[in-house]
Design an enzyme around this catalytic site. Structure first.
Site, PDB file in Angstrom:
ATOM      1  N   ASP A  78      -2.290  -2.757  60.183  1.00 54.68           N
ATOM      2  CA  ASP A  78      -2.580  -4.174  60.385  1.00 54.68           C
ATOM      3  C   ASP A  78      -2.690  -4.529  61.863  1.00 54.68           C
ATOM      4  OD1 ASP A  78      -2.307  -4.247  57.632  1.00 54.68           O
ATOM      5  OD2 ASP A  78      -1.328  -6.207  57.673  1.00 54.68           O
ATOM      6  N   CYS A 119       3.778   1.165  55.885  1.00 58.38           N
ATOM      7  CA  CYS A 119       3.189   0.043  56.610  1.00 58.38           C
ATOM      8  C   CYS A 119       2.769  -1.059  55.654  1.00 58.38           C
ATOM      9  CB  CYS A 119       2.058   0.527  57.511  1.00 58.38           C
ATOM     10  SG  CYS A 119       2.718   1.419  58.962  1.00 58.38           S
ATOM     11  N   LYS A 121       0.591  -2.891  53.771  1.00 55.14           N
ATOM     12  CA  LYS A 121       0.105  -2.993  52.400  1.00 55.14           C
ATOM     13  C   LYS A 121       0.415  -1.763  51.569  1.00 55.14           C
ATOM     14  CE  LYS A 121      -1.229  -6.801  53.841  1.00 55.14           C
ATOM     15  NZ  LYS A 121      -0.686  -6.512  55.177  1.00 55.14           N
ATOM     16  N   CYS A 191       6.278  -0.846  62.836  1.00 57.77           N
ATOM     17  CA  CYS A 191       6.560  -1.648  64.027  1.00 57.77           C
ATOM     18  C   CYS A 191       7.955  -2.258  63.979  1.00 57.77           C
ATOM     19  CB  CYS A 191       5.486  -2.702  64.212  1.00 57.77           C
ATOM     20  SG  CYS A 191       3.866  -1.988  64.545  1.00 57.77           S
ATOM     21  N   GLU A 443      -4.612 -11.912  58.404  1.00 55.07           N
ATOM     22  CA  GLU A 443      -3.431 -12.376  59.119  1.00 55.07           C
ATOM     23  C   GLU A 443      -3.839 -13.000  60.448  1.00 55.07           C
ATOM     24  OE1 GLU A 443       0.064  -9.380  57.533  1.00 55.07           O
ATOM     25  OE2 GLU A 443      -0.816  -9.029  59.508  1.00 55.07           O
ATOM     26  N   SER A 469       1.037 -12.630  60.071  1.00 56.79           N
ATOM     27  CA  SER A 469       1.793 -11.398  60.226  1.00 56.79           C
ATOM     28  C   SER A 469       3.274 -11.722  60.231  1.00 56.79           C
ATOM     29  CB  SER A 469       1.410 -10.732  61.541  1.00 56.79           C
ATOM     30  OG  SER A 469       2.344  -9.744  61.897  1.00 56.79           O
TER      31      SER A 469
END
Length: 553
Positions: A78, A119, A121, A191, A443, A469
């Site tokens: 993303d 991550c 999705k 992240c 997002e 996000s």
């Protein structure tokens, strides 16, 4: 066993010959076949180390007497897809991933599944597939990324997006931006903040489909490899004991997950994804339940982007189990809910070490907020609901009225923000970015981060039928339903209208008389689809409202 229909008996000799072409022995063929889904790629930092995780998981399967068979999955980063046409593919990729797992598992008559994900999705996709297939399944995360360090301070991906606004405002040089760029994301893993990927990975523990530590053990820690081996052993034992997702994905499990969601201050996307997983599991999960649980649940954690702690600090403080333990003390957790380990949630938290409240996980008697991190708003602008991460909204913006600044796309809004055409008090309205209209419900981390970087996050709200996000902060209200392309009220907003936001009161209203709105509706025409061909073209025709999880039929 299920795989016998593919491998047992004289008529299946051709099938066994193909299995032997894989190098499998008769003993391996006779054992339960465990599909190990591995989305490893060179495109996604959260996935670049997954071969090592998958190998450890396969070792665990073998230790328990099963035969692991690895197959691949796609994924979208993303962060890399953010702010351009690529983001249209992020949410739709969830359906592709779930469908591909179904196809592989059914076509090859697999007995059980170990689904690796890390991550945004990919995590909800594997949960959807697990619920749909109802095979013994364990979900395994690749773990969170460590925070970066810049001049002695911890930073992460969100900071990079906000620094763009700071450079635009000439409060940071491009040289300083480049220095931060080299430091913000130091290595593999999802992240480092409580963004969507880490939110969903933490919620897999609350749902009971993953082992304790799945959401928080850092990607680079050897404990992550030990967890992967244990996950491999657990899925074989789940097969032996016939522990199925239908036993785990109960209404109690989803309520537990929402409760943990509120205590952690998770991403707004969790509402979208939990609704989609619940639908696959045949569990009713409407938006009213979100507010009911939020009202009863204190927010115990304030993690980046809402606060200064990162997911690694949550792990050091005791992880998700410690949070569940605190909530159970308030009788907010159904301890009878089952987990894939064979134990119920109550047994898991009783086995965990004693927890001493810290600033990372506060005591329920000294929470960051008396209510949960998310809120669903209703009103004349969102008849079917909208979602906001209340935990990341400044107190001054919890109630706000402002002039609508209307944009037909994220790009138009971003240009206006960076060109300083947005003023304190404004409400930025971005429409035609919903599941159908986007298509793909992009997002909006770029606009929210630019507003933060320019010092406007405490003065400007952003309302959209798209998504935000988990890294977004400020009065960012997304998932507005019905979306603009379906004729929702957001399609009727005009420049200069007054938008009224009342997060404590759970309201999102447009201060325009009903008669005027009806007149606008009579003159409104649905826009032409932005994409008419390929997967996105098909997706836009079939996808449901965000209020229903943005799922395909």
């Amino acid at each position: 066993m299920r795989s016998d229909k593919m491998k047992k008996g004289m008529t299946r000799s051709p099938h066994r010959s193909l299995l032997k072409a894989l190098g499998l022995t008769d003993a391996e063929i006779a054992a339960p076949l465990v599909g190990v889904a591995n989305p490893r790629s060179e495109l996604i930092p959260g996935h670049m180390h997954l071969n090592q995780i998958a190998q450890a998981a396969k070792d665990g399967v073998r230790m328990a007497g099963g035969t692991p068979l690895e197959f691949g999955l796609i994924g979208v980063c993303d962060g890399i897809a953010m702010g351009h046409e690529g983001m249209r593919y992020s949410l739709p990729s969830r359906e592709l991933i779930a469908d591909s797992i179904e196809g592989v598992a059914q076509a090859h008559a697999l007995d059980a599944l170990l689904l690796i994900a890390n991550c945004d999705k990919i995590v909800p996709a594997v949960l959807m597939a697990a619920a749909r297939l109802n095979l013994p399944t364990v979900v395994l995360s690749g773990g969170p990324m460590l925070a970066g360090r810049l001049r002695g301070e911890q930073i992460g991906l969100m900071d990079m997006f906000e620094y763009v606004g700071a450079v635009a405002k000439q409060e940071m040089s491009e040289q300083e931006l480049a220095e931060a760029e080299d430091s913000a994301c130091p290595g593999c893993g999802s992240c480092s903040g409580m963004f969507t990927a880490n939110s969903m990975n933490c919620l897999t523990e609350a749902l009971g489909i993953a082992l304790p530590g799945n959401g928080t053990i850092p990607a680079v820690h050897s404990a992550r490899l030990r967890l992967a081996k244990q996950a491999g052993k657990t899925v074989v034992e789940a097969w032996r004991q016939n522990v199925l997702p239908e036993h785990i994905f109960t209404e109690a499990a989803f309520r537990n997950a929402l409760c943990v969601d509120m205590a952690l201050g998770c991403s707004t996307n969790t509402v979208l994804h939990l609704a989609a997983v619940a639908r696959e599991a045949g569990v009713r999960l409407d938006l009213e339940i979100v507010n009911q649980i939020s009202e009863a649940t204190p927010q115990l954690c304030k993690l980046n982007p809402a606060g200064r702690h990162f997911v690694q600090h949550l792990h050091e403080a005791g992880g998700v189990t410690a949070v569940i333990k605190q909530l159970a003390a308030l009788n907010l957790i159904d301890e009878t809910a089952r987990s894939v380990s064979g134990s119920n949630i109550g047994e898991i938290i009783r086995r965990s070490s004693c927890y001493v409240p810290t600033d990372v996980i506060r005591s329920p008697h000294d929470p960051h907020r008396a209510t949960g991190g998310l809120a669903v708003l209703w009103g004349s602008l969102a008849p079917q609901g909208a979602v906001v991460k209340a935990a990341a909204v400044d107190r001054s913006m919890m109630v706000h009225q402002g002039r609508a600044r209307v944009f037909e796309s994220e790009e138009d809004a971003m240009a206006a923000i960076l060109e300083a055409r947005i003023c304190a008090g404004d409400v930025v309205v971005i429409r035609n970015e919903g599941p159908k209209g986007g298509p793909g419900m992009r997002e909006m981390l770029g606009p929210t981060s630019a507003l933060s970087g320019m010092g406007l996050d405490k003065h400007v709200a952003l309302v959209t039928d798209g998504r935000f996000s988990g890294a977004s902060r400020g009065a960012a209200i997304g998932h507005v339903s019905p979306e603009a392309v379906e004729g929702g009220p957001i399609a009727l907003v005009r420049e200069g209208d007054t938008v009224c936001i009342d997060i404590p009161g759970k309201r999102l209203d447009l201060a325009v008389p009903v008669e005027e709105l009806e007149a606008r509706r009579r003159s409104w025409n649905a826009p032409e689809p932005k994409v008419k061909s390929g997967y996105l073209g098909r997706y836009s025709k079939m996808v449901s409202s965000a209020a229903e999880g943005a799922v395909l039929p």
